[in-house]
Write a protein that holds these residues in place. Structure first.
Motif, PDB file in Angstrom:
ATOM      1  N   VAL A  88     -17.505  32.215 -10.158  1.00  0.00           N
ATOM      2  CA  VAL A  88     -16.304  32.489 -10.944  1.00  0.00           C
ATOM      3  C   VAL A  88     -15.766  33.858 -10.575  1.00  0.00           C
ATOM      4  N   GLN A 148      -7.041  20.391  -7.216  1.00  0.00           N
ATOM      5  CA  GLN A 148      -8.023  21.381  -7.662  1.00  0.00           C
ATOM      6  C   GLN A 148      -7.454  22.793  -7.754  1.00  0.00           C
ATOM      7  N   TRP A 170     -20.348  18.955  -9.986  1.00  0.00           N
ATOM      8  CA  TRP A 170     -20.017  19.901  -8.923  1.00  0.00           C
ATOM      9  C   TRP A 170     -18.957  20.884  -9.403  1.00  0.00           C
ATOM     10  N   SER A 171     -19.046  22.107  -8.896  1.00  0.00           N
ATOM     11  CA  SER A 171     -17.969  23.079  -9.095  1.00  0.00           C
ATOM     12  C   SER A 171     -16.854  22.800  -8.094  1.00  0.00           C
ATOM     13  N   TYR A 200      -8.854  26.023  -9.823  1.00  0.00           N
ATOM     14  CA  TYR A 200      -9.462  26.968  -8.884  1.00  0.00           C
ATOM     15  C   TYR A 200      -8.825  28.354  -9.016  1.00  0.00           C
ATOM     16  N   HIS A 225     -11.774  30.554 -10.422  1.00  0.00           N
ATOM     17  CA  HIS A 225     -12.452  31.202  -9.301  1.00  0.00           C
ATOM     18  C   HIS A 225     -11.647  32.339  -8.678  1.00  0.00           C
ATOM     19  N   GLN A 245     -16.912  16.012 -10.112  1.00  0.00           N
ATOM     20  CA  GLN A 245     -17.019  17.060 -11.128  1.00  0.00           C
ATOM     21  C   GLN A 245     -17.621  16.543 -12.444  1.00  0.00           C
ATOM     22  N   GLN A 255     -17.799  23.611  -4.554  1.00  0.00           N
ATOM     23  CA  GLN A 255     -18.683  22.567  -3.997  1.00  0.00           C
ATOM     24  C   GLN A 255     -17.884  21.333  -3.583  1.00  0.00           C
TER      25      GLN A 255
END
Length: 640
Positions: A329, A261, A411-412, A265, A269, A406, A415
């Motif tokens: 984000v 991830q 889900w993000s 990510y 994010h 996902q 999460q």
């Protein structure tokens, strides 16, 4: 009868894990495994770099992203059963030379693939790399108990995990830069790099000293399916080993979810460019390396599985905080590492990534050391092969679970991290419930480290690395058994007065540690007889037993005469006897130096300096209670 000298008896002593890096028994192997991990990741990352360099289509990139993990991991399922047997039958130094020679041939194929810019040929080489890694895996971890003393296992595994994590990181960086920096000559440079690393690994492998086979007479069954099943059963034969294997596989599950991830990510994010993913991965890898190296210091050179609960719940806490640190984000985009660090809340995320890696090191290193120390040496390579099969299954499960969360649940990534933190805590609780020894060791580790400053002398030299022995020591406080357990690398069964055995809180620890309660002949003759029978059975099975021959806590700080029960044990089973002494405990908490309420106070006795001293084993066939009492008195000297 004199103490049996195991193969470790002739090994030089390294008083620090870093001292191992100066010794031929460890350094060449350490370098070979690090170069192997480095080259694997240079190769895999260079393939991705070539696809970008060729400006491959989205379909080609997606094809590689789908095929590459499966191509690399498939050999673990297909050939681990055979690899475990081969690693058991062949001399370990010879097998390492064979696998590093295989790597040269495989990387020559990879070099042709780079020069021809052929993805199919590179995928063939990737499959062969998986085969080579499958063969190397069992010997990588099974060699350590043959070249290290029991008290060096935690430090040696810490170095190996540190070397592996840092090699993976460096390999990904180097492999990713090859096609960016080499220009038109990039395919040639990539091919030369992977072949050169393979040749270097093989040359260093020739410096590894002889390490005998675990089971040279083993008849190899070339049918991988039944052998894979058999090895999985071997890995589950002993409860503590079975759950250590489960713990290592779970480590791979958590690591796979996190690292898979991280690229998205970092971009979505954290607002990063392509370099920020490498920075985030570097933080995790540095944390794993630091945690792995700290294990020896925190465990005082024993196989301290008490660190495993600390690692498990520490990982969950850091992953949970990572979720709360950035749930949405990123407010910016295109940030490099320095730009990200200037953003609000960035240092919290840095601390979380370092912390996850740090606690992961605390979690996995003691588990590997436990597997190595408690598996029979003639089965260890096959146990590691079974572990590799299970690891592969958990890696596939992790990738599928993250994808399903996902794609199907929407889900993000934060999460997914939240679910992983909760799931990790639940799995840890399950493991520690099934095998309470992990939690018991954690509680005893906390008590000893919180209440005392422990110094150890003579344990590594004089407590046998294998085989039965009786340990005799003076008895000063209610914490004596926990102090000795923290000082001795091998598991020990303690014989203790039944009233001490039943002290609240400590009772659960003593029972889980398989302590043997005993009473006096007039008090409970049946319990006393059961205790002697259990001591004899334990010694017959090659374990260590520790007794306090005074039969009670000292009331004045002096050593009381040793009871004749000591000689009764040796009459039935004349094993080597190791005299030991506790020093400094009389002035510490939980001795009878104070009143009952005074023992609970924290004042000057908190964090007391305590010393455990041992001397050379005595012949159990001739040793008497009086002689051993004199030796313990001499060891203690004038300090109670």
């Amino acid at each position: 009868m004199p103490p049996a000298a195991g193969p470790e008896a002739a090994l030089p002593v390294a008083h620090s894990q870093f001292g191992l890096l100066k010794q031929r028994r460890f350094l060449p192997f350490f370098n070979v495994q690090a170069i192997n991990a480095l080259n694997d990741n240079v190769f895999r990352q260079a393939i991705i770099g070539m696809l970008f360099w060729l400006q491959a289509s989205d379909e080609q990139m997606a094809l590689y992203a789908s095929l590459a993990p499966a191509v690399f991991i498939l050999p673990y399922f297909l050939f681990s059963g055979i690899a475990g047997q081969v690693a058991e039958k062949l001399e370990k130094h010879r097998l390492i030379r064979i696998t590093t020679a295989m790597e040269i041939a495989i990387m020559l194929v990879a070099a042709l693939g780079f020069m021809a810019q052929s993805l199919p040929l590179l995928l063939v080489a990737l499959f062969c790399t998986g085969v080579q890694s499958t063969l190397f895996g069992p010997v990588k971890y099974s060699i350590l108990p043959s070249v290290l003393r029991p008290e060096e296992l935690t430090g040696g595994n810490g170095l190996v995990e540190m070397g592996t994590s840092m090699s993976i990181l460096i390999g990904m960086i180097v492999g990713g830069l090859l096609f960016k920096l080499a220009g038109d000559q990039a395919p040639w440079v990539a091919g030369a790099a992977v072949v050169s690393l393979a040749v270097l690994g093989n040359l260093i492998a020739r410096l590894i000293p002889r390490v005998d086979a675990g089971a040279p007479d083993l008849k190899i069954n070339w049918n991988p399916v039944p052998e894979s099943i058999r090895m999985l059963k071997l890995a589950r034969k002993q409860l503590a080993v079975r759950n250590a294997v489960l713990g290592v596989s779970w480590f791979w599950f958590v690591g796979t979810v996190l690292t898979s991830q991280l690229p998205a990510y970092a971009r979505v994010h954290l607002g990063g460019d392509e370099t920020l993913y490498i920075f985030a991965l570097a933080l995790f890898s540095i944390g794993v390396g630091a945690g792995s190296l700290l294990c020896e210091k925190l465990s005082a050179r024993t196989v301290e599985i008490g660190l495993v609960p600390l690692g498990a719940f520490g990982m969950s806490a850091c992953i949970l905080d990572l979720y709360f640190a950035r749930t949405g984000v990123a407010p910016a985009s295109g940030l490099d590492a320095l730009g990200f660090l200037r953003e609000a809340g960035s240092w919290r995320i840095v601390a979380d990534l370092l912390g996850i890696g740090l606690f992961a090191g605390f979690f996995v290193v003691p588990l590997f050391a436990l597997i190595q120390s408690r598996s029979p040496k003639h089965e260890l390579s096959r146990v590691i092969a079974g572990l590799n099969i299970q690891n592969s299954g958990f890696i596939v499960l992790a990738a599928m679970s993250a994808l399903a969360a996902q794609q199907l649940l929407g889900w993000s990534i934060p999460q997914v991290f939240l679910a992983l933190a909760i799931l990790n805590a639940l799995v840890a609780i399950y493991i520690f419930t099934i095998v309470p020894e992990f939690l018991m060791r954690f509680l005893s580790w906390l008590l000893v480290r919180a209440l005392y400053r422990l110094r150890i002398r003579g344990i590594e030299e004089h407590v046998p690395d294998e085989g039965p022995a009786l340990l005799v020591c003076n008895h000063v406080s209610y914490m004596d058994a926990l102090i000795l357990a923290a000082a001795i690398p091998r598991p020990v069964r303690f014989v203790m007065y039944h009233r001490i055995f039943r002290i609240p809180v400590l009772r659960w620890i003593f029972r889980t540690a398989r302590a043997i309660p005993i009473a006096g002949a007039k008090e409970d003759p049946a319990l006393m007889q059961r205790a002697f029978d259990e001591v004899d059975r334990t010694l017959a099975e090659g374990e260590l037993v520790a007794i306090f021959p005074e039969g009670r806590l000292t009331g004045d700080g002096e050593i009381a005469p040793f009871k004749p029960g000591l000689e009764r044990i040796l009459e039935r089973r004349p094993v080597p006897v190791v005299p030991m002494a506790l020093k400094g405990m009389w002035a510490s908490m939980w001795s009878r130096n104070d009143s009952r309420m005074g023992r609970m106070r924290v004042p000057r006795r908190f964090r007391a300096h305590v010393e455990v001293v041992a001397e050379a084993p005595r012949d159990g066939g001739t040793a008497t209670a009086a002689q051993l009492e004199a030796r313990v008195r001499a060891l203690r000297g004038g300090e109670a």
